[in-house]
Design a protein around this motif. Structure first.
Motif, short mmCIF file in Angstrom:
data_model
loop_
_atom_site.label_atom_id
_atom_site.label_comp_id
_atom_site.label_asym_id
_atom_site.label_seq_id
_atom_site.Cartn_x
_atom_site.Cartn_y
_atom_site.Cartn_z
N UNK A 127 -14.07 3.21 -4.45
CA UNK A 127 -15.46 3.09 -4.87
C UNK A 127 -15.81 4.09 -5.97
N UNK A 128 -14.87 4.96 -6.28
CA UNK A 128 -15.11 5.95 -7.32
C UNK A 128 -14.57 7.30 -6.86
N UNK A 129 -14.78 8.31 -7.68
CA UNK A 129 -14.23 9.63 -7.39
C UNK A 129 -15.26 10.52 -6.71
N UNK A 184 -14.36 -2.21 2.89
CA UNK A 184 -15.43 -1.24 2.71
C UNK A 184 -14.98 0.17 3.07
N UNK A 185 -13.68 0.35 3.19
CA UNK A 185 -13.17 1.69 3.44
C UNK A 185 -13.35 2.14 4.88
N UNK A 186 -13.58 1.21 5.81
CA UNK A 186 -13.74 1.59 7.21
C UNK A 186 -12.44 1.46 7.97
N UNK A 187 -12.38 2.13 9.11
CA UNK A 187 -11.16 2.14 9.91
C UNK A 187 -11.41 1.40 11.20
N UNK A 188 -11.83 0.15 11.12
CA UNK A 188 -12.15 -0.53 12.35
C UNK A 188 -11.27 -1.74 12.55
N UNK A 189 -11.06 -2.14 13.77
CA UNK A 189 -10.37 -3.39 14.01
C UNK A 189 -8.87 -3.24 14.13
N UNK A 190 -8.32 -2.12 13.67
CA UNK A 190 -6.89 -1.91 13.82
C UNK A 190 -6.65 -0.82 14.85
N UNK A 217 -2.62 3.84 1.87
CA UNK A 217 -3.71 4.71 1.44
C UNK A 217 -4.25 4.14 0.12
N UNK A 218 -5.53 3.76 0.09
CA UNK A 218 -6.04 3.12 -1.11
C UNK A 218 -5.94 4.04 -2.33
N UNK A 220 -4.21 5.87 -3.93
CA UNK A 220 -3.04 6.75 -4.07
C UNK A 220 -1.74 5.99 -3.89
N UNK A 221 -1.83 4.80 -3.22
CA UNK A 221 -0.65 3.96 -3.04
C UNK A 221 0.55 4.64 -2.42
N UNK A 222 0.35 5.09 -1.21
CA UNK A 222 1.44 5.48 -0.33
C UNK A 222 1.19 4.76 0.98
N UNK A 223 2.23 4.57 1.76
CA UNK A 223 2.04 3.92 3.05
C UNK A 223 2.26 4.95 4.15
N UNK A 224 1.22 5.20 4.94
CA UNK A 224 1.36 6.13 6.07
C UNK A 224 1.75 5.30 7.28
N UNK A 225 2.97 5.50 7.81
CA UNK A 225 3.50 4.55 8.79
C UNK A 225 2.83 4.64 10.16
N UNK A 226 3.04 3.59 10.92
CA UNK A 226 2.66 3.55 12.32
C UNK A 226 3.31 4.74 13.03
#
Lengths: 429, 231
Positions: free
Chosen positions: A83-85, A217-223, A231-232, A234-240
């Motif tokens: 959404x911006x910096x 919307x940048x929320x952490x719900x449902x998972x 990670x949006x 920055x494009x890295x994947x933080x694993x399970x």
């Protein structure tokens, strides 16, 4: 891009209005139930300050609140979001630019409720969604430590966000959807160690801020918590982080987790990218019993559903064969023909969570960027890997990454040339 | 500390690859770009020579990349976590390397441009308050201990790119940053002239940096204030 974004505006505003109403109807200011005179005594107590310093390290406040090469905690580092910096402000004891004039109640409202000193809604780039679990005693200690920092007269930058996200009140909607304030409640069915681990992981350690998938919307719900995510920006994947069946850390022992967090290396893999920063500035300094508690908690995360293998969009056999040739020539010297690595020197690639994670981003970027294993007290002169961005084409990187994702016991989907082309241009942070 | 027995156990493991416990092996990332002996390479990007440069100069450059004063993303990523001690050890490794210089191309320029370059390097340009480069980089231009690098043997592209970086703010050093001052005072055509003349000089037999007391800097440089440099 712009026009697509504007379509959202009426919807967002509608949600804002509804949620604003909901918010006012449902929130009551939480108080810490600690008497004011006790708080002011605690703020000056050297033992409390020392504890606060430790807790601030656990929460890694410094790495966001310090600019590259800047005064510690004086702010200025910009947190990129879709959404911006959003720059992290000065939180030293400076009365003008920092938190020098803040009362503990002001601080509690920020940490626990995500509300700034003038009542403004704070952006969740500040992970108060996790920090809300912090106990009042721990919050006092952190505040006491911040107040003990030398003042740095550095003005904080205003956020650079796009409309409608630059209107702080839109956060009321976001909060209604995604934010439940509340101090951690111990689970009486679990051991004290488990509860300590859960408190650190869910709260101050804010592991879920990276290790879970965010929605649009940048929320952490449902998972499921800690079930891994990209990670949006920055494009890295933080694993399970589950160590059980089909988990991202399947087969990791308690010792492996402790080793990784303490030294940056383990028999299962090495920390790199943003996780290297987490280890370097935070977890390496944790006390052994806290590290053990974290490991015990992570080991209790449930088994995960087996991923249905996606039908490959193309035949990746030829790609993997070409990758094998590159691997033997360029990589086997360090990681071994059998992908087993070399204990405490080079990470294994067989069974490595960052090689196997669903997106393929981590392995592709590791190959492009190379770099040193994290520098920690336990590993002060780390070994390093050459960057291949200058030596291998996108097609060659895709080939060797596809090979390591499918060799030995690994079975992960192929990575394509066009993905590598995109990762090559991701800014490094 | 990492248990030593564990480390040795790992190294002794039968079918594992064997890896020498040397600094050279540890810094494979650096040597991929800069060469095993810091000889430098031209490979799309220009990877500067590190061999034989003053230790304090090299250490300070690593710190400058770490602090974001000097910009080049792959370097910033590689050094971001290194400790001051480790950076110093790595700098010592490269400073101690002795490898011959490779000659590099110089663009075809009119003799008057090269003359102008020589003039600026040896006498400066008083009209623009540019001191002679020799005043700090030494009579032989092989640099001075511990913090001023040599200007001989550097490729034309590298010298002009560095002077350009000081002007655009992608290279900086400890304040007051005298080189930024000088690069901004130079006329753009003089940057070409200076870079071309320097790159066309043959490298002297003795390339060691001169002793610190060989120079009296005509401008204040942050890096020369504390003669310990960045270490």
């Amino acid at each position: 891009m712009k026009s697509v974004r504007l379509l959202w505006v009426p919807m967002v505003l509608l949600v804002v209005v509804l949620a604003g109403w909901w918010w006012h109807a449902h929130t009551t200011e939480q108080s810490t139930l600690i008497a004011t005179q006790d708080v002011s005594a605690m703020l000056k107590d050297p033992a409390v300050i020392a504890k606060g310093r430790y807790l601030a390290t656990v929460s890694d406040c410094m790495s966001c609140h310090t600019q590259q090469g800047g005064e510690p905690y004086a702010g200025g580092r910009v947190i990129p979001t879709p959404f911006g910096n959003i720059p992290a402000p000065n939180i030293t004891s400076d009365p003008e630019h920092g938190v020098g004039r803040w009362s503990f109640d002001d601080f509690w409202r920020a940490l626990h409720s995500g509300i700034g000193r003038s009542g403004e809604r704070l952006y969740p780039a500040f992970p108060y969604t996790s920090f809300t679990k912090t106990t009042p005693e721990d919050a006092i200690a952190i505040f006491a430590y911040l107040q003990s920092l030398p003042p740095a007269a550095q003005a904080s930058e205003p956020p650079g966000l796009n409309f409608p996200y630059n209107v702080r009140s839109t956060l009321n909607a976001w909060r209604a959807l995604y934010f439940k304030p509340g101090v951690y409640k111990p689970d009486p069915a679990q051991s004290a160690e488990w509860n300590r681990g859960a408190y650190l992981v869910q709260g101050l350690g804010h592991c879920d801020e990276c290790h879970a998938q965010r929605d649009a919307l940048g929320g952490l719900q449902g998972n499921a918590p800690l079930s891994g995510g990209q990670i949006p920006v920055q494009d890295w994947y933080a694993p399970d982080l589950s160590t059980q069946a089909n988990g991202g850390l399947q087969g990791w022992t308690q010792q492996d987790i402790v080793d990784l967090l303490k030294t940056g290396q383990s028999s299962k893999g090495t920390a790199f990218g943003p996780m290297a920063n987490v280890v370097g500035s935070s977890t390496q300094y944790l006390h052994d019993d806290d590290l053990r508690a974290i490991a015990i908690y992570l080991q209790s995360l449930p088994a995960r559903a087996k991923l249905v293998p996606v039908a490959a969009s193309f035949d990746s056999k030829a790609l993997a064969d070409h990758g094998h040739d590159i691997y033997v020539k360029r990589c086997a010297d360090c990681h071994g023909e059998n992908g087993a690595g070399l204990a405490n020197v080079y990470p294994p690639l067989d069974g490595n969570s960052s090689v196997l994670e669903p997106s393929g981003i981590n392995a592709a970027r590791a190959v492009l960027l190379g770099g040193f294993a994290p520098l920690t007290q336990g590993n002060p002169r780390p070994y390093s890997m050459p960057p291949y961005a200058q030596q291998l084409s996108d097609a060659d990187v895709a080939a060797v990454v596809t090979y390591i994702r499918q060799a030995w016991s690994n079975h992960a989907p192929a990575v394509e040339e066009r993905d590598v082309a995109a990762y090559r241009h991701t800014p490094i942070d | 500390m990492l248990p030593l027995a564990l480390l040795l156990g790992g190294l002794a493991h039968a079918d594992a690859p064997s890896v020498p416990d040397t600094l050279q092996q540890r810094i494979a990332a650096c040597t991929t770009c800069h060469g095993v002996h810091g000889e430098g390479a031209q490979n799309g990007d220009l990877f500067p020579r590190l061999a034989g440069k003053p230790v304090a100069y090299l250490t300070l450059q690593l710190q400058n990349f770490q602090r974001g004063l000097r910009k080049y993303a792959p370097m910033e990523y590689t050094v971001r976590q290194l400790s001051p001690e480790y950076m110093h050890e790595i700098a010592e490794y490269f400073a101690a390397q002795q490898v011959p210089y490779q000659s590099s191309g110089v663009p075809n320029l009119a003799p008057s441009v090269l003359q102008r370059g020589q003039q600026v390097v040896t006498s400066g340009d008083p009209s623009r308050q540019v001191p002679p480069c020799q005043a700090c980089h030494g009579k032989q231009l092989t640099g001075t201990q511990p913090s001023v690098p040599g200007l001989v043997g550097l490729p034309y592209d590298y010298i002009s790119a560095q002077l350009g970086s000081w002007r655009t703010g992608t290279r900086g050093s400890k304040a007051p940053d005298c080189m930024s001052e000088i690069a901004n005072r130079l006329a753009p055509t003089d940057i070409t002239a200076v870079a071309a003349w320097l790159a066309s000089q043959s490298v002297p037999a003795d390339v060691h940096p001169q002793a610190a007391n060989a120079i009296t800097p005509p401008l204040r440089c942050g890096v020369l204030d504390s003669q310990g440099g960045g270490a």
